[in-house]
Design a protein around this motif. Structure first.
Motif, PDB file in Angstrom:
ATOM      1  N   ILE A  12       0.712  -1.348  -0.207  1.00  0.00           N
ATOM      2  CA  ILE A  12      -0.242   0.039  -0.066  1.00  0.00           C
ATOM      3  C   ILE A  12       0.776   1.286  -0.055  1.00  0.00           C
ATOM      4  O   ILE A  12       1.622   1.191   0.684  1.00  0.00           O
ATOM      5  N   GLN A  18       0.248  11.438   1.466  1.00  0.00           N
ATOM      6  CA  GLN A  18       1.483  11.473   0.348  1.00  0.00           C
ATOM      7  C   GLN A  18       0.948  10.966  -0.829  1.00  0.00           C
ATOM      8  O   GLN A  18       1.472   9.697  -1.413  1.00  0.00           O
TER       9      GLN A  18
ATOM     10  N   LEU B   3      14.832   6.488  -6.481  1.00  0.00           N
ATOM     11  CA  LEU B   3      13.382   6.982  -6.936  1.00  0.00           C
ATOM     12  C   LEU B   3      12.951   8.183  -6.598  1.00  0.00           C
ATOM     13  O   LEU B   3      13.529   8.788  -5.400  1.00  0.00           O
ATOM     14  N   ASP B   5       9.283   9.379  -5.942  1.00  0.00           N
ATOM     15  CA  ASP B   5       7.811   9.415  -6.009  1.00  0.00           C
ATOM     16  C   ASP B   5       7.422   9.501  -4.692  1.00  0.00           C
ATOM     17  O   ASP B   5       7.699   8.754  -3.887  1.00  0.00           O
ATOM     18  N   ARG B   6       6.657  10.713  -4.315  1.00  0.00           N
ATOM     19  CA  ARG B   6       6.425  10.824  -2.821  1.00  0.00           C
ATOM     20  C   ARG B   6       5.369   9.880  -2.386  1.00  0.00           C
ATOM     21  O   ARG B   6       5.555   9.663  -1.159  1.00  0.00           O
ATOM     22  N   ALA B   7       4.597   9.180  -2.958  1.00  0.00           N
ATOM     23  CA  ALA B   7       3.872   8.128  -2.874  1.00  0.00           C
ATOM     24  C   ALA B   7       4.565   6.946  -2.110  1.00  0.00           C
ATOM     25  O   ALA B   7       3.767   6.205  -1.605  1.00  0.00           O
ATOM     26  N   LEU B   8       5.665   7.181  -2.478  1.00  0.00           N
ATOM     27  CA  LEU B   8       6.576   5.784  -1.872  1.00  0.00           C
ATOM     28  C   LEU B   8       7.187   6.393  -0.412  1.00  0.00           C
ATOM     29  O   LEU B   8       7.704   5.436   0.202  1.00  0.00           O
ATOM     30  N   ARG B   9       7.127   7.340  -0.083  1.00  0.00           N
ATOM     31  CA  ARG B   9       7.379   8.068   1.147  1.00  0.00           C
ATOM     32  C   ARG B   9       6.971   7.127   2.421  1.00  0.00           C
ATOM     33  O   ARG B   9       7.875   6.705   3.355  1.00  0.00           O
ATOM     34  N   ARG B  10       5.799   6.888   2.492  1.00  0.00           N
ATOM     35  CA  ARG B  10       5.183   6.099   3.511  1.00  0.00           C
ATOM     36  C   ARG B  10       4.263   4.858   2.973  1.00  0.00           C
ATOM     37  O   ARG B  10       3.381   5.086   2.320  1.00  0.00           O
ATOM     38  N   ILE B  11       4.938   3.631   3.343  1.00  0.00           N
ATOM     39  CA  ILE B  11       4.201   2.536   2.600  1.00  0.00           C
ATOM     40  C   ILE B  11       3.824   1.381   3.635  1.00  0.00           C
ATOM     41  O   ILE B  11       4.385   1.441   4.559  1.00  0.00           O
ATOM     42  N   ILE B  12       3.252   0.698   3.171  1.00  0.00           N
ATOM     43  CA  ILE B  12       3.057  -0.960   3.945  1.00  0.00           C
ATOM     44  C   ILE B  12       3.265  -1.838   3.211  1.00  0.00           C
ATOM     45  O   ILE B  12       2.932  -1.961   1.933  1.00  0.00           O
ATOM     46  N   GLU B  23       5.264  -1.084   8.225  1.00  0.00           N
ATOM     47  CA  GLU B  23       5.334   0.121   7.558  1.00  0.00           C
ATOM     48  C   GLU B  23       6.706   0.452   7.365  1.00  0.00           C
ATOM     49  O   GLU B  23       7.654   0.285   8.260  1.00  0.00           O
ATOM     50  N   PHE B  26      10.535   4.626   1.269  1.00  0.00           N
ATOM     51  CA  PHE B  26      11.697   4.802   0.401  1.00  0.00           C
ATOM     52  C   PHE B  26      12.323   6.065   0.611  1.00  0.00           C
ATOM     53  O   PHE B  26      11.647   6.862   0.907  1.00  0.00           O
ATOM     54  N   ARG B 370      12.668  15.572   5.722  1.00  0.00           N
ATOM     55  CA  ARG B 370      12.185  14.870   4.408  1.00  0.00           C
ATOM     56  C   ARG B 370      13.125  14.201   3.784  1.00  0.00           C
ATOM     57  O   ARG B 370      14.098  14.703   3.597  1.00  0.00           O
TER      58      ARG B 370
END
Lengths: 396, 396, 396, 396
Positions: A12, A18, B3, B5-12, B23, B26, B370
């Motif tokens: 996810i 973000q 990489l 892509d800020r969507a990869l900053r916090r992932i599960i 949790e 990247f 960040r």
């Protein structure tokens, strides 16, 4: 990126606001549509065009969102610019060979790049190329996808088999991936070879549907006996092969392939009448059913609701005019790895259909396909090191 | 992987039982401990040793799990083998320069590699190297971390300033990242320069605490006036700088730096007495408080419970003997970007303390750092393309 | 639902395409806006109206989506229909009491229901009601939210204090939640009481800003000494309290409150001039700053970017005309639990501002507020059981 | 909690270090093991014992962790104390009826509570109870689970059918859940009824395997014709039913069931010889295969690797001595909703096996079972409201 961590298979991303929170996954490079595109592109312009047509999402109203819409496909082409040129290598006997591109043979078409094939054809008298997995997958996709998209026409097909594999197709032996083979498989058993040869017969029959001569190569193992090899030869020729020849390349190098080469040369110079298995304008279901019944031996096809939904969607979007890339196990002519030999009368289940619009094909899923491998229990990386002199060790 | 892509900053990761669900996030390559290690390693052996000491997790009983325990550090060293060698480049005026390594200046120490510095010292008479961000961060870390770990000793320090930056430190102007500067900043305002110079004075005072001569370089902008430059000069020399010289390198190239070079040469040849700011055997809190009060101007330090917990843990594990790498904003001498000039009497908050055991330092967090940037609203990649002739365009 | 599992504090829902994937969290019932609404509603019609105005989300274009838009508020009113009627209980001495509603005193207003207060006023000569936490939170919200919304006007205010609490406010003692109190707190220490009384003085001063008479109730503990109690009395009266009376209700029941009752009776019958602290039409920042400086003793207020963004949004949507419900620690007059007594000159940080539009207030966050408690290390449920005769045991 | 939000079907809880991060899901109350336990418990002591044996997790070494280990089962019993008592209701004709408990008929056993059945037997001459879904699921589970665990013995079984359902089982008609029935189903079609009756014949044959008399109730619809009803009657009696009687209860109330009651009375007073379908000490696979072949008509059973793993685990833990609760579609005697009538020769796939150890059964999954329904496109709650007088409207 080419990562290999199974914890990244299902993730996810976008937590904490973000970006959009969504379920995603990493695939290895060979499982990406980009690899399939690289292998089907004719030149840089074609590469850019195919990359721009990758469907990355659908809008709420069901319209496809292309990589081109995100303005990222040109930059992708720049990254792939050098990768597009086939790289010339040499074999251990110093003959030239192109090793270029590796799309997965399950969710993609499993062939070498079109460009490497074209270069090879220009540079030599004969070009031999490989198509991944069994002929029901590799050859079918080679003909219906790669040849169709590129206009290339083959002169002959070589179906490879082994005594051991045909014994296994008799259904008498249990083979488990990752476990040592049963000792029984190594003992002479002409009866099992003959019964398992029904698989080879079906593969020969399948190849002949494409209108080109077939040569069978029997890949020799040290435990094979004369009787067993002879049994295969007879069955193959009875089934319509031009010839069935022992290949001893593993043992003797190029010399061991001389007979096979002669047989292929002879077959390739026979008149042939190459034709596709299905009309590209047939409906998605007609194409699936043609492959299922004519190649796999299925009685009919059953579609899950998800597959039905996608077929309707792709038809509406005009993607029904694309060739198919069947995603099926290579362990059986059917979808069920347990059905050995040449099963008949089964119903092929189609769980889902996906689209690689940029690459230019649809891929129906007939089972679960893994697109990121796990690591072995002792990963190879653990042995890799720098020694005292800064030399890399442990790679082999 | 690098990489962005800020969507990869916090992932599960690890959904569906694919590895442990956890949790993660990247970071870009420069924010990784590996980059800090690369820049602090003396040779391949040292690189391997440091990589093997990266703490990747703690056991339930609180013991650190090292990269070496996972048997992955040797393979990592192999991947970094070539990257460890400094790469020699040339400037636009064809003088040699090493550009090698780039650890983030917030969560890491922000300096060039130790190896590049050593090579440079061997190859020339003078070696000039940069330390990222303001002298409160860059120089302090250069001295206390890079010099301490490597044994290198500097002969002089150059503090760079500009008229504009000191005006801003008067507190009269509002500067917002990403927005154009106020026109007011470009008008002569000697009074604002003089008031803002308190920041420069504090930076000079800070450098002198390390026992080496200080030269101030005034980086010239076209809008600067003679009066403003003169005001800085006076303040700098009054504050103890050896000299304060105009740098016109941006406008005139190497020629524009001649005066500065002479001043630095002179300063570097004076006797000096380099010393560290703190004793490496002091407690974690003593070290934090020394930096906070002596360099930043804080009155005292307040620790969040998370920071207290970590300090206790690291002390128990013996990591209290490592130098500190303060993670603080570069927009103020304090932790608060709004406090301009040379603030006094504030309490420095320490939210958390983290450990880069492999690199060899602890980094207390005085704010949110960040470690993966976002993309600009129009990402640069959108302009990159292949033109008709297959040439890459849009890179600049 | 009233759940109490801290693993539910922060969750991700909607995996696998089951609704929109999003980050969510469970709060306990008392922390929900619904509880605040129940306590501020005048009747069923008002309840329905308030429920329908709960903002559940914002559209992409920034418009609020109300519970009423989802057509769920009427059904919610049906569920709450019976809960809206105050329930009459009796004390251990058989006097009537309404116990009705319990909005959190941090993110909500912390008072009994308006309906219970109205019923009580109709049924008796005097109505005494409680406002949660210290007077800087409870009383301020009671006056500015509950009284403002309902039109109810108080006649007197009772500020409760204890010897122990004031000693703690001297700053000499460390008190940690969940740990036993220091023995030192139990020894006579008039000096500490007198110094800590600055907190009580500020609370009295605060109450007098609302224009009504103040009575101080000294909640007696067995370890209190005459000197300590007398010290409080003097300080309270000097600070402007009508009276300061010992309350021995814990020890003696109603009889122990007779003196306090007399003092409250006298105060309540004095002429008063109740007024709100701020004009409802002032801007959000003006209201925050009024409370911060007049009640808490702050010098000024600092807003995080998130708070600035919300203030702009709410002002645009017209929610700036709502009263404020400050979310602040109750362990200090300031936002910092460590600042005891009556701190001055601090900057109040406002991290964020949230809106309970249905309830009818905004709540600025001056720190982290927990809206679902954890369980104690030995949860009470572990002792609860059915005995041999089917009787419930272990509840107390 | 009884929630109905499909976004809660699959969730991740414990983010941010709030408890262990893990994938979870909400089920509705009827799908929980607790409901199954409530319906199988004999008394409070038994309830506590069963609750304490719920398996909530397995340790890393594979040992089951019970609810009792978490010390929560006694408190759960307290919450269920009152729910355990059957509630006596009355029908529209004022006859007494117990409505008590509702375990899902797919993943649980689908029967009324044991206690309600016992109370009913004490209070009347005859006790009629229902078992959910078709007789292949409901009756089989009633006999093999509820009767086995409680010791209750039935005297007769009533199999309910309808003209319409048997027509559908001819395979001539397509019925889609949620869509109106085809008009064709309402026209007389004795031929289709006769062909579809093979389903009823199999159900009768199945019931007779348990050794008790069978009565068929033909649930009358207004579109049924005499010929169609007579066709069913003949087929039923030929298949071994004691009688097949028209039930007109929907149209005429109790009067409409008089004939059926007489037939059941007669059947129930015949001598019978009730026996279970399988020996409780048989292996898990033997039990599954007995049900699959004897009740469903399967040829054999195929186990997914997950199922194999669980069977091995449960056998090791001694749970192989529990009865089975098959989780299978009710739309076919087989696992495939498309196979109508009385299919033969199919392979029953068992995807997984789960354990409700507290309730006292294992449930093999022969397909995907949904344990939280979605809401209809217009949820019923949208119509519910309070009117002007505070009366609830919109419930019906």
């Amino acid at each position: 990126m080419d990562l290999n961590d199974r914890a990244l298979r299902r993730i996810i991303i976008g937590l904490g606001g973000q970006g959009a929170l969504r379920e995603e996954g990493f695939n290895i490079a060979v499982a990406s549509e980009i690899m399939a595109i690289l292998c089907l592109s004719e030149n840089e312009e074609d590469l850019k065009r195919r990359l721009s047509r990758i469907v990355v999402a659908y809008s709420y109203s069901g319209k496809p969102i292309f990589a081109g819409d995100l303005k990222i496909s040109s930059a992708m082409a720049v990254v792939l610019k050098d990768a597009l040129s086939p790289n010339l290598c040499q074999t251990l006997e110093h003959t030239p060979v192109f090793i270029h591109g590796g799309p997965f043979a399950n969710i993609a078409h499993g062939c070498n790049s079109v460009l490497a094939t074209r270069y090879g054809l220009k540079l030599g008298d004969y070009l031999i190329t490989e198509a991944g997995f069994g002929a029901d997958l590799g050859a079918e996709k080679f003909f219906n996808i790669k040849c169709r998209i590129s206009g290339l026409v083959p002169n002959a097909v070589v179906v490879v088999c082994s005594v051991r594999a045909l014994k296994m197709h008799s259904g008498d032996f249990k083979v488990v991936a990752g476990k040592p083979l049963s000792e029984d498989l190594l003992r002479e058993n002409t009866d099992a070879v003959e019964r398992g040869a029904c698989n080879l017969e079906k593969q020969i029959e399948n190849m002949k549907q494409f209108g080109i001569p077939v040569v069978v190569a029997i890949n020799k193992f040290t435990s094979d006996t004369k009787n067993e090899i002879e049994a295969i030869r007879k069955k193959a020729i009875a089934a319509g092969a031009e010839d069935a020849v022992l290949s001893e390349v593993w043992e003797k190098g190029g010399e061991g392939g001389r007979d096979l080469a002669k047989a292929v040369d002879k077959a390739a110079n026979k008149p042939s009448n190459f034709k596709f298995l299905y009309d590209i304008n047939a409906s998605i279901k007609q194409k699936i059913e043609t492959i299922a019944t004519k190649i796999y031996g299925a009685k009919d096809v059953q579609y899950d609701p998800e597959a039905e939904k996608k077929i309707a969607l792709y038809t509406k979007l005009g993607y029904d005019k694309l060739p198919l890339c069947m995603a099926k196990t290579h362990l059986s002519l059917s979808h069920d790895p347990n059905l050995k030999g040449a099963p008949k009368g089964f119903t092929l289940p189609v769980r889902d259909v996906r689209a690689s619009v940029g690459a230019g094909f649809l891929y129906p899923l007939c089972g679960t396909m893994r697109t990121m491998p796990g690591l072995p229990s002792e990963p190879a990386g653990e042995r890799i090191d720098l020694d005292q002199n800064g030399k890399i060790v442990g790679l082999f």
